[in-house]
Motif scaffolding. Structure first.
Motif, PDB file in Angstrom:
ATOM      1  N   ILE A 272     -14.334   0.461 -17.655  1.00 27.06           N
ATOM      2  CA  ILE A 272     -12.764   1.335 -17.421  1.00 27.06           C
ATOM      3  C   ILE A 272     -12.025  -0.096 -18.033  1.00 27.06           C
ATOM      4  N   GLU A 273     -10.973   0.598 -18.845  1.00 32.72           N
ATOM      5  CA  GLU A 273     -10.207  -0.466 -19.667  1.00 32.72           C
ATOM      6  C   GLU A 273      -8.863  -0.009 -19.935  1.00 32.72           C
ATOM      7  N   TYR A 274      -7.831  -0.754 -20.298  1.00 27.19           N
ATOM      8  CA  TYR A 274      -6.624  -0.646 -21.153  1.00 27.19           C
ATOM      9  C   TYR A 274      -5.887   0.309 -19.904  1.00 27.19           C
ATOM     10  N   LEU A 275      -5.962   0.073 -18.605  1.00 27.29           N
ATOM     11  CA  LEU A 275      -5.063   0.741 -17.737  1.00 27.29           C
ATOM     12  C   LEU A 275      -4.525   0.106 -16.720  1.00 27.29           C
ATOM     13  N   THR A 276      -3.299   0.722 -16.112  1.00 29.81           N
ATOM     14  CA  THR A 276      -2.502  -0.038 -15.307  1.00 29.81           C
ATOM     15  C   THR A 276      -2.452   0.803 -13.936  1.00 29.81           C
ATOM     16  N   VAL A 277      -3.107   0.049 -12.675  1.00 27.80           N
ATOM     17  CA  VAL A 277      -3.336   0.979 -11.625  1.00 27.80           C
ATOM     18  C   VAL A 277      -2.540   0.561 -10.552  1.00 27.80           C
ATOM     19  N   GLY A 278      -2.039   1.454  -9.604  1.00 28.43           N
ATOM     20  CA  GLY A 278      -1.493   1.073  -8.337  1.00 28.43           C
ATOM     21  C   GLY A 278      -1.664   2.065  -7.124  1.00 28.43           C
ATOM     22  N   ASN A 279      -1.417   1.793  -5.876  1.00 29.77           N
ATOM     23  CA  ASN A 279      -1.399   2.635  -4.759  1.00 29.77           C
ATOM     24  C   ASN A 279      -0.044   2.783  -4.107  1.00 29.77           C
ATOM     25  N   VAL A 280       0.210   3.947  -3.658  1.00 33.97           N
ATOM     26  CA  VAL A 280       1.276   4.231  -2.939  1.00 33.97           C
ATOM     27  C   VAL A 280       0.991   3.561  -1.512  1.00 33.97           C
ATOM     28  N   GLN A 281       1.849   2.885  -0.897  1.00 35.84           N
ATOM     29  CA  GLN A 281       1.700   2.042   0.348  1.00 35.84           C
ATOM     30  C   GLN A 281       1.440   2.929   1.417  1.00 35.84           C
ATOM     31  N   SER A 282       0.965   2.188   2.592  1.00 36.83           N
ATOM     32  CA  SER A 282       0.846   3.150   3.812  1.00 36.83           C
ATOM     33  C   SER A 282       2.134   2.886   4.733  1.00 36.83           C
ATOM     34  N   PHE A 283       2.926   3.706   5.150  1.00 39.90           N
ATOM     35  CA  PHE A 283       3.960   3.863   5.938  1.00 39.90           C
ATOM     36  C   PHE A 283       3.818   3.548   7.384  1.00 39.90           C
ATOM     37  N   ALA A 284       2.369   3.374   7.737  1.00 38.28           N
ATOM     38  CA  ALA A 284       2.252   3.250   9.253  1.00 38.28           C
ATOM     39  C   ALA A 284       2.839   2.028   9.710  1.00 38.28           C
ATOM     40  N   PRO A 285       3.067   1.731  11.042  1.00 35.24           N
ATOM     41  CA  PRO A 285       3.696   0.564  11.267  1.00 35.24           C
ATOM     42  C   PRO A 285       2.559  -0.451  11.322  1.00 35.24           C
ATOM     43  N   GLY A 286       2.828  -1.568  11.051  1.00 31.35           N
ATOM     44  CA  GLY A 286       1.946  -2.893  10.965  1.00 31.35           C
ATOM     45  C   GLY A 286       2.505  -4.103  10.396  1.00 31.35           C
ATOM     46  N   ASP A 287       1.369  -5.101  10.516  1.00 29.52           N
ATOM     47  CA  ASP A 287       1.774  -6.440  10.253  1.00 29.52           C
ATOM     48  C   ASP A 287       0.921  -6.907   9.168  1.00 29.52           C
ATOM     49  N   VAL A 288       1.328  -7.214   7.922  1.00 33.85           N
ATOM     50  CA  VAL A 288       0.514  -7.374   6.657  1.00 33.85           C
ATOM     51  C   VAL A 288      -0.456  -8.739   7.019  1.00 33.85           C
ATOM     52  N   LYS A 289      -0.091  -9.535   7.926  1.00 30.69           N
ATOM     53  CA  LYS A 289      -1.103 -10.763   8.237  1.00 30.69           C
ATOM     54  C   LYS A 289      -1.805 -10.676   9.521  1.00 30.69           C
ATOM     55  N   ASN A 290      -1.508  -9.606  10.276  1.00 27.04           N
ATOM     56  CA  ASN A 290      -2.192  -9.498  11.751  1.00 27.04           C
ATOM     57  C   ASN A 290      -3.840  -9.550  11.746  1.00 27.04           C
ATOM     58  N   GLU A 291      -4.272 -10.595  12.195  1.00 26.77           N
ATOM     59  CA  GLU A 291      -5.780 -10.565  12.183  1.00 26.77           C
ATOM     60  C   GLU A 291      -6.532  -9.475  12.641  1.00 26.77           C
ATOM     61  N   ASN A 292      -6.183  -8.994  13.599  1.00 21.42           N
ATOM     62  CA  ASN A 292      -6.927  -7.895  14.363  1.00 21.42           C
ATOM     63  C   ASN A 292      -6.559  -6.446  14.161  1.00 21.42           C
ATOM     64  N   CYS A 327       3.195  -1.822  -8.945  1.00 25.75           N
ATOM     65  CA  CYS A 327       3.841  -1.245  -7.553  1.00 25.75           C
ATOM     66  C   CYS A 327       4.714   0.024  -7.981  1.00 25.75           C
ATOM     67  N   PRO A 328       4.119   1.139  -7.425  1.00 25.22           N
ATOM     68  CA  PRO A 328       4.805   2.338  -7.729  1.00 25.22           C
ATOM     69  C   PRO A 328       5.984   2.430  -7.034  1.00 25.22           C
ATOM     70  N   GLU A 329       7.049   3.529  -7.756  1.00 26.51           N
ATOM     71  CA  GLU A 329       8.457   3.171  -7.411  1.00 26.51           C
ATOM     72  C   GLU A 329       8.377   3.829  -5.817  1.00 26.51           C
ATOM     73  N   GLU A 330       7.638   4.553  -5.207  1.00 24.48           N
ATOM     74  CA  GLU A 330       7.816   5.125  -3.844  1.00 24.48           C
ATOM     75  C   GLU A 330       7.579   3.979  -2.881  1.00 24.48           C
ATOM     76  N   ASN A 331       7.031   2.770  -3.386  1.00 28.83           N
ATOM     77  CA  ASN A 331       6.870   1.845  -2.509  1.00 28.83           C
ATOM     78  C   ASN A 331       8.000   1.275  -2.044  1.00 28.83           C
ATOM     79  N   ARG A 332       8.094   0.810  -0.740  1.00 28.18           N
ATOM     80  CA  ARG A 332       9.243  -0.099  -0.239  1.00 28.18           C
ATOM     81  C   ARG A 332       9.299  -1.391  -0.560  1.00 28.18           C
ATOM     82  N   ASP A 333       7.971  -1.904  -0.241  1.00 23.85           N
ATOM     83  CA  ASP A 333       7.578  -3.257  -0.389  1.00 23.85           C
ATOM     84  C   ASP A 333       7.000  -3.353  -1.929  1.00 23.85           C
ATOM     85  N   ASP A 334       6.679  -4.546  -2.058  1.00 19.53           N
ATOM     86  CA  ASP A 334       6.183  -5.107  -3.399  1.00 19.53           C
ATOM     87  C   ASP A 334       4.643  -4.957  -3.302  1.00 19.53           C
TER      88      ASP A 334
END
Length: 543
Positions: A272-292, A327-334
């Protein structure tokens, strides 16, 4: 199209400077004299493995630039939308299948943005040899995954059925313990073994094995033991011995039912080569660093847990190059990826080159937020960049050995780039730059008992560009048995190796002897600057 790019092209001077230099201002490691050859050992039994076998075709071939059998998915009969208008997953999969059916080919995605989605375990599956997915280049061809309920799913999966732990033949017992690296293996019989056969050399994680590491409180016999995937190069029927293509990396003992067996076909010559890839983020509630949070349904962490963008499983002589995240343009966060970036699992002779992955949405516990994960033999990460992840670079399990991370940058990690769990042995960290990141190769009694994480691993010419927010050292090396740190430099060249015996998280550990350190703060003058490149050059001269 307004997007935020994540792409850094790296020029690592340590890859090209001082190699072969004989200036009196430079110095050599006592373990790597000018006339070094595999098998060299000092009086205390310390030695460096030959890491030159890492990468595509064991470093002896360049990744090919395939120019025939090109399938342009924007042309008939595929007519894929490259204007970010409609989902092209089924079209892409059909082109991939067609390329595989004709014996291979390049599935070419011209400049534009392509929407894909993941319905089951993966979005796209490449399971036939000689299939390459190729874009038009960095920041020209974009693949955007719009599925954000990605728990235990992969966007792009390269794999064939089977696992290294699933024999396709009856096992054959070894008749002699293996200790130091060797290409000769004594076996009970050679019946059914042929030159060219792909085998696995394996030993169980027995109670005796666990006791040897004083790890009965953290390991159990369900763990997979030392695992080496190899190709047979000679069969000696008279002396009941085989020769393999790459030396072993650790001990295999008859006590632990040391054996070999044939394994199934591996995926070959895919890329797989010469591509730029990204994912639309989840908009469910949550904490990016919550361990559990990954355990709590309805949360962002639960939705994205253990997801990956690219996985290679049971792959051999394959590659990923010039893949970058955005970062897709739909994403609220980076957010570039939901959890994990790229994983090499039970694969061999893989090269991942000039790839940039970063900015996961979830960096909590349970195996989330890792950009580059290696669970394989003799793979090469070269000139890659990882940023703002829980662990930028990560090694796991006893099947992870002989791998090389060369000329890579780790930037602004949450925790360290690390040897994570279950004794990954004999890997090389070569000419890396830690820019707000650091390396951890210590005892880790966390997450159900990761325990002793590595042995015989070498850190060679490691550069500190910026201190990590919480770490006051560049490398924490408390490896089981001998570990090696040779040449550090930069703003924080400090190496921690003591105490080798102590208590961590209320758990006793013993990693004695204290690891070998040489040239702390003197890495700029280390000769050669790259151990991997120098060993590869030596092997090419030998062969």
């Amino acid at each position: 199209m307004q997007v935020r790019f994540f792409s850094v092209r790296i020029v690592i001077l340590c890859s090209i400077l001082w190699i072969g230099c004989s200036s009196p201002e430079t110095w050599r490691s006592s373990l790597y004299p000018k006339d070094w050859s595999p098998g060299y050992m000092d009086e205390e039994g310390r030695f460096l493995h030959d890491f030159s076998y890492a990468g595509y075709h064991s470093g002896m071939k360049e990744i090919p630039a395939i120019k025939e059998n090109i399938i342009d998915i924007t042309r008939s009969p595929y007519n894929a939308d490259n204007k970010n208008g409609s989902d092209v997953t089924e079209i892409l999969q059909q082109a991939i299948n067609d390329a595989g059916a004709q014996g291979g080919g390049v599935v070419y995605l011209p400049e534009g943005e392509y929407i894909i989605s993941v319905k089951e375990r993966y979005g796209l599956l490449i399971d036939r040899n000689n299939v390459i997915i190729r874009g038009a280049g960095e920041n020209k061809t974009f693949i955007k995954n719009v599925t954000n309920e990605m728990r235990n799913k992969t966007v792009i999966s390269f794999q064939k059925p089977g696992r290294w732990s699933r024999p396709v033949s009856e096992p054959i017992k070894l008749t002699k313990d293996i200790g130091l690296p060797t290409t000769l293996v004594a076996v009970e019989n050679t019946e059914g073994l042929r030159v060219g056969d792909l085998i696995v050399l394996y030993a169980d994680c027995t109670e005796e094995f666990i006791e040897e590491y004083n790890a009965s409180h953290i390991w159990n016999t369900r763990l997979a033991g030392p695992t080496f995937c190899r190709t047979i190069t000679d069969v000696d029927v008279v002396n009941k011995q085989i020769e393999i293509d790459v030396p072993t990396r650790y001990s295999l003992k008859l006590r632990d039912n040391a054996r070999l067996y044939l394994i199934g076909e591996q995926l070959m010559e895919c890329g797989i080569e010469y591509l730029t890839v990204g994912n639309v983020q989840s908009f469910a509630p949550g904490d990016v660093k919550n361990e559990n949070e990954y355990q709590n349904a309805g949360t962002m962490g639960y939705a994205v847990h253990a997801s990956h963008f690219i996985v290679f499983q049971n792959a051999m002589n394959c590659w990923a190059r010039n893949i970058n995240t955005f970062c897709p343009e739909e994403n609220r966060d980076d957010v570039h990826v939901l959890s994990n970036g790229i994983r090499l699992s039970e694969s061999r002779f893989m090269t991942v080159a000039d790839c940039s992955f970063g900015f996961p949405q979830y960096e909590g516990g349970g195996g989330n937020g890792y950009m580059f994960t290696i669970e394989s033999n003799d793979c090469l990460l070269s000139d890659c960049h990882a940023e703002h992840a829980r662990h930028n670079y990560d090694f796991k399990r006893m099947c992870s050995n002989g791998n090389v991370i060369h000329g890579c940058i780790g930037k602004d990690s949450y925790y360290a780039s690390d040897f994570h769990m279950y004794l990954s042995m004999a890997n090389l960290i070569d000419c890396t730059i830690m820019d707000g990141d650091f390396w951890d190769a210590s005892f880790r009694p966390y997450g159900g008992g990761h325990g002793y994480t590595t042995s015989q691993t070498v850190f060679w010419n490691t550069v500190s560009k910026k201190e990590h927010d919480v770490s006051k050292f560049l490398i924490d090396s408390k490896q089981h048995g001998w570990g090696y740190v040779i040449g550090t430099s930069g703003v924080l060249p400090t190496v921690v190796t003591a105490p080798a015996i102590g208590i961590k998280n209320n758990t006793d550990y013993d990693t004695a002897p204290e690891d070998f350190v040489e040239g702390e703060g003197l890495g700029e003058a280390l000769n050669p600057q790259s151990l991997y490149l120098d060993q590869l050059q030596k092997r090419k001269r030998r062969e």
